[in-house]
Design an enzyme around this catalytic site. Structure first.
Site, PDB file in Angstrom:
ATOM      1  N   ASP A 107      12.584  43.631  23.753  1.00  0.00           N
ATOM      2  CA  ASP A 107      14.012  43.350  23.955  1.00  0.00           C
ATOM      3  C   ASP A 107      14.208  42.734  25.339  1.00  0.00           C
ATOM      4  O   ASP A 107      13.318  42.798  26.188  1.00  0.00           O
ATOM      5  CB  ASP A 107      14.841  44.639  23.840  1.00  0.00           C
ATOM      6  CG  ASP A 107      14.415  45.719  24.827  1.00  0.00           C
ATOM      7  OD1 ASP A 107      13.196  45.916  25.006  1.00  0.00           O
ATOM      8  OD2 ASP A 107      15.294  46.347  25.451  1.00  0.00           O
ATOM      9  N   GLU A 172      14.020  49.044  25.373  1.00  0.00           N
ATOM     10  CA  GLU A 172      13.676  49.469  26.739  1.00  0.00           C
ATOM     11  C   GLU A 172      14.800  49.199  27.718  1.00  0.00           C
ATOM     12  O   GLU A 172      15.133  50.032  28.569  1.00  0.00           O
ATOM     13  CB  GLU A 172      12.393  48.756  27.191  1.00  0.00           C
ATOM     14  CG  GLU A 172      11.782  49.328  28.456  1.00  0.00           C
ATOM     15  CD  GLU A 172      12.220  48.638  29.738  1.00  0.00           C
ATOM     16  OE1 GLU A 172      11.850  49.104  30.813  1.00  0.00           O
ATOM     17  OE2 GLU A 172      12.960  47.627  29.678  1.00  0.00           O
TER      18      GLU A 172
END
Ligand code: BES
Ligand code: ZN
Length: 481
Positions: A107, A172
């Site tokens: 991400d 994350e």
């Protein structure tokens, strides 16, 4: 290098394929903090799964672990992207092989051309050997460097010197939602045989010299909401009569630090910060760090500290409070004469040993509530903390994981790496260590000026491609431990 010649040759002769692969990954805007982009966070995990199934040897297997849904403060529920859990077996041999677990995140932070990027953030663009794009260095490039490395082993039929496990997630940047629980639940199964963890999600301290990272700050991220009315109000009609939410909020924010922003005023916040030792001071003094270049990269005439030791200490081993934004505030151009109904400030505190997110949260909430009551305001205050991240620091001197990485850097770059701490956070680092009792190494490949989270994030073509070689050499040295 006298070992793995065919792996290194393969990596050298497939540069263009690896660069275009990074372009495909960057093109998927897997922004984890915005609900609207959740489908892309799922897509990026599926994209990496397909790529690994295609390019790694037939001994690769993986599954997508579903993490269920996430509850938002507004009461809505949104699906989380799955976690990719993979395994790759070492080449046949009579001796038992070590197992290394590689973690990375797929991400990214948000990015818009209108934020001031020089090129489209989700279109990888090369200028003078720099590959610009959101996620190029944080963290798609480093994860792909692992895949490039392992593809080279597979395609040259070079036996892999260790067993590998993979944990690739896509939350994350939002605090690794759901991952901590998953890691805990895998302790006696998937993670049982893991000997070492390795994460490439940090950066060098310089633009040319590699380093190894042995510490991270944690993070506690706060939302402070003040509501003053049931709708936005004309400032000409209501101004003067209303206790404005924005005025309360700005007053509250101003109580968090002194006017220089240097000292956090939350009582007791510094009580759990470890004292700064002479040994630490000497360590910082010995590092290769260019204060002037750092200052220039920021684009300021003066930083809070002019000397290396204080600058690094305040980036890595002291807490820092940053105010990130105010939601609901009018931020467009032009003069809008309105009193916002509700405003939400976002700030976070980077945490250092031995601060704990829960303990810090208690102190911050209590302090803000006290400060708010002093305002004698009729407005509604709500303080809320997003999932925190704990600080992490280890002693690299006695750790074989760090020794293997040092040897690999000496082979690939011909230098002894600097050992550094970092000011950023990778929430799951300490979780891996605590759940398994095994060592975690941070092995960065990106340079100091990559600009993660910033406009014009990039990774140097050379760093990206050498990353694959570094990882191959690291696996070789791990197998020799
Ligand atoms: N790659 C960074 C972590 C990092 C940043 C390491 C700077 C070294 C230096 C990671 O992707 C990241 O940005 N993490 C977030 C985590 C937060 C949401 C808990 C961060 O640090 O802001
Ligand atoms: Zn990041």
């Amino acid at each position: 290098m006298s070992f793995l010649p065919s792996v290194f040759n393969y990596l050298d002769s497939h540069e263009e394929e690896f660069v275009s692969r990074l372009g495909e990954a960057v093109a998927i805007p897997s922004v984890s903090q915005e609900k609207a982009f959740r489908p892309q966070t799922v897509a990026i995990v599926e994209h990496f799964k397909a790529l690994m199934e295609q390019q790694l040897s037939s001994s690769f297997s993986c599954r997508l672990h579903d993490l269920g849904t996430e509850d938002f403060p507004d009461g809505s529920k949104v699906g989380l992207p799955p976690v990719l859990l993979g395994e790759l077996k070492a080449g046949e041999s009579s001796e038992p092989k070590k197992t290394v677990c590689i973690y990375g995140h797929l991400d990214v932070q948000p990015a818009l051309l209108s934020d001031g990027w020089s090129t489209e953030p989700f279109k990888l663009t090369e200028v003078d050997g720099k590959l610009f794009g959101r996620g190029s260095t944080d963290d798609k490039g480093p994860v792909l460097a692992w895949i490039n490395c392992l593809q080279a082993f597979a395609k040259t039929e070079t036996p892999l010197p260790v067993n590998l496990k993979f944990i690739f997630e896509a939350m994350e940047e939002a605090g690794s939602t759901g991952l901590h629980e998953l890691v805990g639940s895998l302790k006696d199964t998937f993670l049982k045989d893991v000997d070492y963890f390795v994460i490439s999600d940090s950066y060098w301290l310089s633009t040319t010299k590699p380093c190894l990272t042995y510490g991270l700050r944690g993070n506690a991220y706060f939302y402070v909401e003040v509501e003053c009315a049931k709708k936005d109000l004309h400032s000409g009609v209501y101004g003067g009569a209303v206790h404005e939410a924005m005025v309360d909020l700005v007053a509250l924010l101003a109580t968090l630090t002194d006017a220089t922003g240097q000292h956090i005023l939350v009582p007791g916040l510094m009580d759990t910060v470890r004292p700064f030792t002479t040994e630490e001071r000497h360590t910082l003094e010995s590092l290769d760090f260019d204060e002037a270049a750092f200052c220039k990269e920021v684009g300021t005439s003066r930083l809070r500290f002019a000397d290396k030791v204080n600058l690094l200490a305040h980036r890595w081993r002291y807490p820092a409070l940053s105010i990130h934004g105010i939601q609901g505030a009018f931020h467009g151009s032009g003069a809008k004469t309105v009193i916002p109904q509700k405003v939400v400030a976002k700030f976070s505190i980077r945490l250092v040993p031995d601060q704990e997110p829960e303990e810090v949260t208690g102190k911050v909430v209590k302090y803000l509530e006290e400060q708010f009551s002093r305002l004698n305001s009729p407005n509604r205050l709500r303080v809320h903390r997003q999932k925190g991240s704990r600080p992490w620091v280890v002693d690299p001197a006695t750790d074989g994981n760090f020794q293997a990485a040092k040897n690999a850097i000496k082979d690939v770059y011909g230098v002894e790496p600097d050992l550094i701490r970092e000011g950023g956070s990778i929430p799951v680092t300490l979780t891996f260590q605590e759940v398994t009792g095994k060592s975690v190494l941070l092995l960065p490949i990106g340079a100091a000026d990559d600009g993660a989270h910033s406009q014009n994030e990039k990774i140097d073509r050379k760093n990206y491609l050498n990353g694959g070689k570094l990882f191959a050499a690291y696996l070789h040295y791990i197998s020799k431990l």
